[in-house]
Design a protein around this motif. Structure first.
Motif, PDB file in Angstrom:
ATOM      1  N   THR A  98       0.811  -1.225   0.000  1.00 56.21           N
ATOM      2  CA  THR A  98       0.000   0.000   0.000  1.00 56.21           C
ATOM      3  C   THR A  98       0.847   1.279   0.000  1.00 56.21           C
ATOM      4  O   THR A  98       0.351   2.354   0.375  1.00 56.21           O
ATOM      5  CB  THR A  98      -0.973   0.031   1.220  1.00 56.21           C
ATOM      6  OG1 THR A  98      -0.184  -0.023   2.435  1.00 56.21           O
ATOM      7  CG2 THR A  98      -1.934  -1.136   1.186  1.00 56.21           C
ATOM      8  N   GLY A  99       2.094   1.175  -0.423  1.00 57.66           N
ATOM      9  CA  GLY A  99       2.976   2.354  -0.437  1.00 57.66           C
ATOM     10  C   GLY A  99       2.412   3.500  -1.269  1.00 57.66           C
ATOM     11  O   GLY A  99       2.577   4.678  -0.916  1.00 57.66           O
ATOM     12  N   LYS A 100       1.737   3.142  -2.349  1.00 62.52           N
ATOM     13  CA  LYS A 100       1.137   4.174  -3.205  1.00 62.52           C
ATOM     14  C   LYS A 100       0.117   5.002  -2.402  1.00 62.52           C
ATOM     15  O   LYS A 100       0.061   6.229  -2.516  1.00 62.52           O
ATOM     16  CB  LYS A 100       0.451   3.480  -4.391  1.00 62.52           C
ATOM     17  CG  LYS A 100      -0.218   4.388  -5.386  1.00 62.52           C
ATOM     18  CD  LYS A 100      -0.850   3.611  -6.526  1.00 62.52           C
ATOM     19  CE  LYS A 100      -2.319   3.366  -6.303  1.00 62.52           C
ATOM     20  NZ  LYS A 100      -3.036   2.782  -7.434  1.00 62.52           N
ATOM     21  N   LEU A 107      -5.171   7.437   2.870  1.00 64.25           N
ATOM     22  CA  LEU A 107      -5.941   6.902   4.001  1.00 64.25           C
ATOM     23  C   LEU A 107      -5.959   7.854   5.198  1.00 64.25           C
ATOM     24  O   LEU A 107      -6.559   7.542   6.235  1.00 64.25           O
ATOM     25  CB  LEU A 107      -5.368   5.541   4.436  1.00 64.25           C
ATOM     26  CG  LEU A 107      -5.283   4.458   3.344  1.00 64.25           C
ATOM     27  CD1 LEU A 107      -4.843   3.119   3.946  1.00 64.25           C
ATOM     28  CD2 LEU A 107      -6.604   4.298   2.612  1.00 64.25           C
ATOM     29  N   VAL A 108      -5.332   9.017   5.050  1.00 66.45           N
ATOM     30  CA  VAL A 108      -5.245   9.965   6.171  1.00 66.45           C
ATOM     31  C   VAL A 108      -6.652  10.418   6.569  1.00 66.45           C
ATOM     32  O   VAL A 108      -7.464  10.814   5.728  1.00 66.45           O
ATOM     33  CB  VAL A 108      -4.374  11.180   5.800  1.00 66.45           C
ATOM     34  CG1 VAL A 108      -4.427  12.245   6.903  1.00 66.45           C
ATOM     35  CG2 VAL A 108      -2.933  10.747   5.550  1.00 66.45           C
ATOM     36  N   GLY A 109      -6.929  10.287   7.868  1.00 66.45           N
ATOM     37  CA  GLY A 109      -8.229  10.744   8.386  1.00 66.45           C
ATOM     38  C   GLY A 109      -9.343   9.723   8.286  1.00 66.45           C
ATOM     39  O   GLY A 109     -10.455   9.976   8.750  1.00 66.45           O
ATOM     40  N   LYS A 110      -9.064   8.561   7.702  1.00 67.53           N
ATOM     41  CA  LYS A 110     -10.090   7.514   7.660  1.00 67.53           C
ATOM     42  C   LYS A 110     -10.056   6.727   8.973  1.00 67.53           C
ATOM     43  O   LYS A 110      -9.016   6.639   9.626  1.00 67.53           O
ATOM     44  CB  LYS A 110      -9.832   6.537   6.506  1.00 67.53           C
ATOM     45  CG  LYS A 110      -9.997   7.154   5.122  1.00 67.53           C
ATOM     46  CD  LYS A 110      -9.796   6.097   4.053  1.00 67.53           C
ATOM     47  CE  LYS A 110      -9.651   6.695   2.664  1.00 67.53           C
ATOM     48  NZ  LYS A 110     -10.865   7.297   2.139  1.00 67.53           N
ATOM     49  N   ILE A 111     -11.188   6.127   9.300  1.00 68.64           N
ATOM     50  CA  ILE A 111     -11.261   5.288  10.503  1.00 68.64           C
ATOM     51  C   ILE A 111     -10.650   3.917  10.198  1.00 68.64           C
ATOM     52  O   ILE A 111     -10.918   3.326   9.153  1.00 68.64           O
ATOM     53  CB  ILE A 111     -12.730   5.086  10.925  1.00 68.64           C
ATOM     54  CG1 ILE A 111     -13.401   6.427  11.246  1.00 68.64           C
ATOM     55  CG2 ILE A 111     -12.833   4.106  12.090  1.00 68.64           C
ATOM     56  CD1 ILE A 111     -13.034   7.018  12.567  1.00 68.64           C
TER      57      ILE A 111
END
Ligand SMILES: Cc1cc2nc3c(=O)[nH]c(=O)nc-3n(C[C@H](O)[C@H](O)[C@H](O)COP(=O)(O)O)c2cc1C
Length: 203
Positions: A98-100, A107-111
């Motif tokens: 998931t480096g991309k 994914l920043v800010g997702k639960i």
């Protein structure tokens, strides 16, 4: 609102817990729940030697996740069996691809939330979930566990999984024990709890 339930299960215990997590999330109005597996990394030959081939076939109707589906979800609930107190290699390999998403901050800010299973009662459920959280934090995710408002967490009248870190089940040394009603209720609670928090954040 999209809640993705993504898991690896070798013998079916996490698969059963994932269904319960999905049931709980679906109870929250406006929630679309998507259930996916991570790719298998073991050959059929090895799976057969581990006595897992039949279980794998029975789970094959659940589609394999691609990493773009992580970016598309508002919340992601990960299910993973314990391997020596850590997540299994199949999930580790998937997360390592998931480096991309990391480099774009997708994914920043997702639960993010995690549930688990182990063969034995004290065989590493908490360490598996807590060490999994490290990867979620590197992705900038907001971690949600299983609060004590799930009353089944404090019961002492039966052996049960479940901790503030997330739902869990104890599979037994030969995988002979299946998730109890209390453990499934914990999984439903966690799914519902994640969906409620996500909907609050999005409103
Ligand atoms: C290589 C390997 C390592 C394992 N390590 C542990 C462990 O550290 N503690 C434990 O209680 N169970 C351990 N187990 C048992 C698994 O956690 C158990 O089979 C799994 O939770 C069952 O869930 P599943 O049917 O969804 O795969 C291990 C199993 C394998 C194959």
């Amino acid at each position: 609102m999209k809640v993705l339930v993504i898991y690896y299960s070798m013998y079916g215990h996490i698969h059963r817990m994932a269904q319960a997590v999905a049931e709980g999330a679906k109870e929250v109005a406006g929630t679309e729940v998507i259930v996916r597996r991570v790719p298998e990394t073991l050959s059929d030959d090895v799976l057969e030697k581990m006595g897992a081939l039949e279980a794998q076939k029975s789970m094959s109707r659940i589609p394999i996740c691609n990493i773009d589906q992580l970016a598309d979800a508002d919340a992601i609930i990960f299910g993973v069996p314990t391997r020596y107190g850590n997540m299994c290699g199949q999930m580790r390999q998937f997360l390592d691809s998931t480096g991309k998403l990391w480099s774009s901050g997708a994914l920043v800010g997702k639960i993010g939330s995690v549930f688990t299973s182990s063969a034995t009662q004290h065989g590493g459920q908490e360490s598996t979930i807590l060490s999994f959280h490290i990867t979620l934090l590197h992705h900038g995710m907001i971690i949600v566990g299983l609060p004590y408002t799930f009353n089944g967490q404090t019961r002492l009248d039966e052996i049960t999984g479940g901790s503030p870190y997330g739902a869990s089940t104890i599979a037994g040394p030969k995988g002979e024990r299946w998730p109890s009603e209390n453990e499934l209720e914990a999984a439903r609670f966690q799914g519902r709890h994640v969906a409620v928090i996500t909907s609050r954040m999005m409103s």
